[in-house]
Design a protein around this motif. Structure first.
Motif, PDB file in Angstrom:
ATOM      1  N   ALA A 165       7.387   1.329  -6.261  1.00  0.00           N
ATOM      2  CA  ALA A 165       6.337   1.523  -5.253  1.00  0.00           C
ATOM      3  C   ALA A 165       6.930   1.742  -3.870  1.00  0.00           C
ATOM      4  N   SER A 166       8.089   1.171  -3.611  1.00  0.00           N
ATOM      5  CA  SER A 166       8.709   1.334  -2.296  1.00  0.00           C
ATOM      6  C   SER A 166       9.098   2.793  -2.029  1.00  0.00           C
ATOM      7  N   VAL A 167       9.334   3.537  -3.074  1.00  0.00           N
ATOM      8  CA  VAL A 167       9.681   4.957  -2.934  1.00  0.00           C
ATOM      9  C   VAL A 167       8.507   5.738  -2.330  1.00  0.00           C
ATOM     10  N   TYR A 168       7.298   5.276  -2.589  1.00  0.00           N
ATOM     11  CA  TYR A 168       6.093   5.957  -2.117  1.00  0.00           C
ATOM     12  C   TYR A 168       5.611   5.432  -0.770  1.00  0.00           C
ATOM     13  N   ASP A 169       6.491   4.752  -0.070  1.00  0.00           N
ATOM     14  CA  ASP A 169       6.217   4.295   1.292  1.00  0.00           C
ATOM     15  C   ASP A 169       4.960   3.431   1.380  1.00  0.00           C
ATOM     16  N   GLN A 170       4.792   2.553   0.410  1.00  0.00           N
ATOM     17  CA  GLN A 170       3.680   1.621   0.421  1.00  0.00           C
ATOM     18  C   GLN A 170       4.073   0.370   1.216  1.00  0.00           C
ATOM     19  N   ASP A 171       3.085  -0.350   1.708  1.00  0.00           N
ATOM     20  CA  ASP A 171       3.311  -1.628   2.377  1.00  0.00           C
ATOM     21  C   ASP A 171       3.297  -2.698   1.288  1.00  0.00           C
ATOM     22  N   ILE A 172       4.484  -3.056   0.821  1.00  0.00           N
ATOM     23  CA  ILE A 172       4.618  -3.921  -0.351  1.00  0.00           C
ATOM     24  C   ILE A 172       5.051  -5.315   0.059  1.00  0.00           C
ATOM     25  N   GLY A 173       4.423  -6.293  -0.573  1.00  0.00           N
ATOM     26  CA  GLY A 173       4.832  -7.673  -0.428  1.00  0.00           C
ATOM     27  C   GLY A 173       5.020  -8.274  -1.809  1.00  0.00           C
ATOM     28  N   VAL A 174       5.844  -9.296  -1.897  1.00  0.00           N
ATOM     29  CA  VAL A 174       6.066  -9.992  -3.156  1.00  0.00           C
ATOM     30  C   VAL A 174       5.869 -11.475  -2.899  1.00  0.00           C
ATOM     31  N   LEU A 175       5.029 -12.086  -3.712  1.00  0.00           N
ATOM     32  CA  LEU A 175       4.757 -13.517  -3.623  1.00  0.00           C
ATOM     33  C   LEU A 175       5.296 -14.194  -4.873  1.00  0.00           C
ATOM     34  N   PHE A 176       6.164 -15.172  -4.681  1.00  0.00           N
ATOM     35  CA  PHE A 176       6.708 -15.956  -5.787  1.00  0.00           C
ATOM     36  C   PHE A 176       5.997 -17.300  -5.814  1.00  0.00           C
ATOM     37  N   MET A 177       5.425 -17.606  -6.963  1.00  0.00           N
ATOM     38  CA  MET A 177       4.752 -18.893  -7.110  1.00  0.00           C
ATOM     39  C   MET A 177       4.862 -19.368  -8.553  1.00  0.00           C
ATOM     40  N   ASP A 178       4.448 -20.584  -8.795  1.00  0.00           N
ATOM     41  CA  ASP A 178       4.568 -21.218 -10.113  1.00  0.00           C
ATOM     42  C   ASP A 178       6.032 -21.105 -10.566  1.00  0.00           C
ATOM     43  N   ASP A 179       6.286 -20.776 -11.829  1.00  0.00           N
ATOM     44  CA  ASP A 179       7.670 -20.675 -12.303  1.00  0.00           C
ATOM     45  C   ASP A 179       8.407 -19.462 -11.741  1.00  0.00           C
TER      46      ASP A 179
END
Length: 120
Positions: A29-43
């Motif tokens: 998705a980063s290739v398509y210049d999107q505003d990307i976030g990643v949330l790590f939760m639980d395991d």
């Protein structure tokens, strides 16, 4: 206008391909210049540990890939504080230094700001 996309990673780094698939989607998705976030939760917070010994199970170390997310323009990295606390993980044990710790209320606000949510 870029759409805001948040990938929520809840799975441990090994045992299933889910954690790796979430990373692959974020990178694609980063290739398509999107505003990307990643949330790590639980395991999913286990993916961020520096001390992964993936060679013992003949797997690639996910933590090394995660430390390169900023190189792909993915700078919005979030970690659920309660998930860290429940697993007695300290932030100095994590492979990414520049991440944002969020509590339950903060996560609610973050989710409401997104155009797309993908949960793994």
């Amino acid at each position: 206008m870029n759409k805001k996309m948040l990938l929520i990673s809840r799975q441990a780094p090994f045992g299933k391909s889910t954690a790796r698939e979430a990373i692959d989607i974020a990178l694609a998705a980063s290739v398509y210049d999107q505003d990307i976030g990643v949330l790590f939760m639980d395991d999913g917070v286990f993916q961020l540990l520096k001390s992964q010994k993936s060679q013992n199970i003949d797997q690639k170390n996910i933590a090394s890939i995660l430390s390169a997310l900023a190189l792909y323009g993915i700078e919005n990295i979030y970690v659920h504080q309660e998930s860290l606390d429940a697993r007695t993980i300290r932030t100095d044990e994590l492979v990414i230094d520049d991440l944002q710790l969020l509590n339950n209320k903060d996560i609610g606000h973050l989710l409401n700001q997104q155009d797309q949510l993908l949960s793994f």
